[in-house]
Design a protein around this motif. Structure first.
Motif, PDB file in Angstrom:
ATOM      1  N   TYR A 133     -37.277   6.160  44.727  1.00 20.13           N
ATOM      2  CA  TYR A 133     -36.659   5.196  45.601  1.00 20.13           C
ATOM      3  C   TYR A 133     -35.886   5.677  46.504  1.00 20.13           C
ATOM      4  CZ  TYR A 133     -39.263   0.956  44.130  1.00 20.13           C
ATOM      5  OH  TYR A 133     -40.363   0.102  43.735  1.00 20.13           O
ATOM      6  N   GLY A 181     -37.147   7.855  49.148  1.00 20.73           N
ATOM      7  CA  GLY A 181     -38.119   6.930  50.170  1.00 20.73           C
ATOM      8  C   GLY A 181     -36.971   6.416  51.060  1.00 20.73           C
ATOM      9  N   GLU A 236     -35.816   8.789  53.442  1.00 21.55           N
ATOM     10  CA  GLU A 236     -36.486   8.952  54.583  1.00 21.55           C
ATOM     11  C   GLU A 236     -36.420   7.984  55.768  1.00 21.55           C
ATOM     12  OE1 GLU A 236     -40.450  10.324  56.402  1.00 21.55           O
ATOM     13  OE2 GLU A 236     -39.778  11.251  54.562  1.00 21.55           O
ATOM     14  N   LEU A 237     -36.507   6.619  55.079  1.00 25.84           N
ATOM     15  CA  LEU A 237     -36.389   5.464  55.906  1.00 25.84           C
ATOM     16  C   LEU A 237     -35.007   5.476  56.729  1.00 25.84           C
ATOM     17  CD1 LEU A 237     -37.305   2.775  56.519  1.00 25.84           C
ATOM     18  CD2 LEU A 237     -36.128   1.710  54.619  1.00 25.84           C
ATOM     19  N   SER A 245     -43.996   8.354  51.501  1.00 26.42           N
ATOM     20  CA  SER A 245     -43.066   7.726  52.294  1.00 26.42           C
ATOM     21  C   SER A 245     -43.091   8.153  53.720  1.00 26.42           C
ATOM     22  CB  SER A 245     -41.610   8.505  51.907  1.00 26.42           C
ATOM     23  OG  SER A 245     -41.271   8.263  50.415  1.00 26.42           O
ATOM     24  N   ILE A 302     -45.597   5.869  55.934  1.00 22.69           N
ATOM     25  CA  ILE A 302     -44.797   4.326  55.964  1.00 22.69           C
ATOM     26  C   ILE A 302     -43.797   4.491  57.014  1.00 22.69           C
ATOM     27  CG2 ILE A 302     -43.778   2.589  54.665  1.00 22.69           C
ATOM     28  CD1 ILE A 302     -45.301   3.486  52.238  1.00 22.69           C
ATOM     29  N   THR A 303     -42.868   5.324  56.991  1.00 23.36           N
ATOM     30  CA  THR A 303     -41.670   5.319  57.946  1.00 23.36           C
ATOM     31  C   THR A 303     -42.135   5.743  59.300  1.00 23.36           C
ATOM     32  OG1 THR A 303     -41.368   7.555  57.370  1.00 23.36           O
ATOM     33  CG2 THR A 303     -40.013   5.909  56.084  1.00 23.36           C
ATOM     34  N   MET A 357     -42.694   0.251  51.459  1.00 22.24           N
ATOM     35  CA  MET A 357     -41.889   1.044  50.876  1.00 22.24           C
ATOM     36  C   MET A 357     -41.324   0.703  49.472  1.00 22.24           C
ATOM     37  SD  MET A 357     -41.327   3.874  52.770  1.00 22.24           S
ATOM     38  CE  MET A 357     -39.792   4.381  51.996  1.00 22.24           C
ATOM     39  N   ASN A 381     -51.762   0.369  51.333  1.00 22.34           N
ATOM     40  CA  ASN A 381     -51.104   0.250  52.653  1.00 22.34           C
ATOM     41  C   ASN A 381     -51.792  -0.586  53.770  1.00 22.34           C
ATOM     42  OD1 ASN A 381     -48.701   1.882  52.007  1.00 22.34           O
ATOM     43  ND2 ASN A 381     -49.709   3.778  52.609  1.00 22.34           N
TER      44      ASN A 381
END
Length: 489
Positions: A133, A136, A139-140, A191, A194-195, A240, A471
């Motif tokens: 996490y 992730g 990255e976000l 990650s 998604i980001t 995420m 996703n």
């Protein structure tokens, strides 16, 4: 040809052969002008060369620009043809991405990027799942201001992930990848798609999506930075939140508890030293840019005028230059930015004139006719178009090439078949990033992380396919409900 040549002869010959076959051998279809068909030949040849990596993409872009100018496929007046060929460089979205990549160089130069990553690991690193996490979340946080998903996932986050794995004795060289490294490598990678879907400025090809949507709807749908971010926020956060758990189930690490990880992160932060003044300035500039991109100053001041996203990026870069966080040599050395501006300009130019010359309309109508023959309603049509668009990425080694080749026609066909334009635009926009999950060559980040050796090829493809389904389900269900609540359909 020596081994160090930047030209792959077989790929180049194949691309040339495809171009010549379309131009000279395949008859021009009814309803298509010769000009449009010849430009299509150049366009498909360029895409084939990009997929086959015949040359660096910037070099291919310059060749494409030269061929459009020389052949006069857009205009039979030489001076006008040259102006058309160079017109892509005037697109502000291209400069938004290029300037943002230049700005993101500061994350590595100042040490702010690694500091953010290690800070999250210090906070959440007592369990392997917590480290997942932390990767992730890092990255976000970096995604809105790092338009190169490769630089973000491969250049900033991957070295952090590897250092954590190696601190636990998890290394491909020792045959101990399964201890913790395999799981962290997969989180590091998954990650990234998604980001990339969550912000226009999180990956370079996203502005292409904005452009194609505007063209297909006659500018009735204009995806601003704030509109995109709000629409992708909820499905992105859900994705995420679930991703590390799904990967934990698919590829469970042998080490579950990691009490030493927090201390390891503290040691790395200590090596970086106290937060420097330039890091603080960089954080301030990022905050200012995000506020301008979101239109907050205009809303607070109740003004109708909002700062253009590209102007905001230019202001951010100017502030970093004035404060010496970056110098002009840093900007000149940011080859990725100049490379992106060059190939982006070529592809945007060719796609624009394919649309102006009616080729995209013809292609989308052909798709529409084919789907109508299947007797599907708009829901079935959207499902078919989305699945074909997504899993066609097995054939592409570039999201840019894929989006340029397929997005415009598929989106136009969908809205012609009755799909809600805004919702379908957002769905295809998300798919344009989450399709990166599929292969070890799907985007620039994948060969970096796959190449580190923590994940086998079979495992990579298996996990990638499962994550694509997860996703896609999130964006269809959560995204669909969220967009309905926002009034987008």
């Amino acid at each position: 040809m020596n081994e160090n040549s930047s030209i792959r002869v077989n790929s180049a010959l194949l691309a040339i052969g495809i171009t010549l076959a379309i131009w000279f051998v395949i008859p021009v279809p009814e309803g298509v002008t010769p000009q449009a068909w010849h430009l299509l030949a150049l366009f498909i040849g360029t895409i084939a060369a990009i997929i086959g990596k015949a040359m660096p993409i910037g070099a291919l872009a310059m060749i494409a620009i030269a061929l459009v100018a020389i052949t006069g496929v857009t205009n039979n007046k030489p001076s006008a043809a040259v102006a058309d060929a160079l017109s892509g460089f005037s697109n502000p979205l291209i400069w938004l991405i290029g300037i943002s990549i230049m700005i993101s160089r500061g994350l590595i130069k100042t040490g702010l990027g690694p500091r953010i990553g290690y800070t999250f690991i210090r906070l959440f690193g007592k369990k392997t799942l917590g480290i997942g996490y932390a990767l992730g979340l890092s990255e976000l946080v970096l995604a809105p201001v790092t338009p190169s998903n490769t630089a973000r996932g491969g250049g900033i986050m991957h070295p952090i992930m590897r250092s954590i794995a190696e601190s636990f004795g998890s290394s491909p060289d020792k045959g101990t990848s399964n201890k913790i490294g395999r799981y962290l490598a997969l989180v590091n990678y998954h990650s990234n798609p998604i980001t990339s879907a969550m912000f226009i400025t999180a990956t370079a090809p996203n502005p292409l999506v904005v452009k194609f949507v505007a063209e297909a709807t006659g500018a009735q749908i204009s995806l601003s930075w704030s509109t995109w971010t709000l629409a992708m926020l909820l499905p992105g956060l859900v994705a995420m939140a679930l991703m590390p758990l799904v990967l934990y189930w698919l590829s469970p690490p042998e080490i579950k508890d990691t009490p030493a990880a927090s201390q390891f992160a503290r040691d790395r932060i200590a090596e970086l030293g106290p937060v420097k003044g330039k890091e603080k300035i960089l954080l301030g500039v990022f905050a200012l840019m995000l506020l301008l991109w979101a239109g907050v100053p205009a809303m607070l001041l109740d003004q109708g005028y909002a700062v253009d996203a590209t102007a905001a990026a230019a202001l951010g870069l100017s502030l970093l230059l004035v404060t010496s966080v970056l110098d002009w040599d840093d900007v000149l050395k940011e080859k990725g930015a100049w490379d992106t501006i060059t190939w982006f300009a070529a592809l945007v130019m060719m796609a624009t004139f394919l649309n102006k010359l009616g080729l995209i309309t013809w292609f989308s109508k052909s798709i529409e006719t084919g789907i109508l023959g299947l007797g599907l309603g708009w829901v079935g049509a959207v499902a078919l178009l989305t699945l074909v668009y997504m899993y066609a990425h097995y054939l592409f080694a570039s999201t840019t090439a894929h989006i340029t080749a397929m997005f415009g026609a598929f989106f136009a066909a969908g809205i012609a078949l009755g799909a809600p334009p805004m919702a379908f635009a957002l769905l295809l926009a998300a798919v344009s990033s989450i399709m990166m999950t599929l292969t070890h060559y799907a985007t620039g980040t994948s060969p970096i992380i796959f190449g580190s050796g923590y994940v086998s090829l079979g495992e990579w493809w298996k996990v990638g396919f499962v994550m694509s389904l997860v996703n896609l389900a999130i964006w269809v269900v959560v995204g669909g409900l969220w967009w309905q609540a926002l009034g987008y359909w």
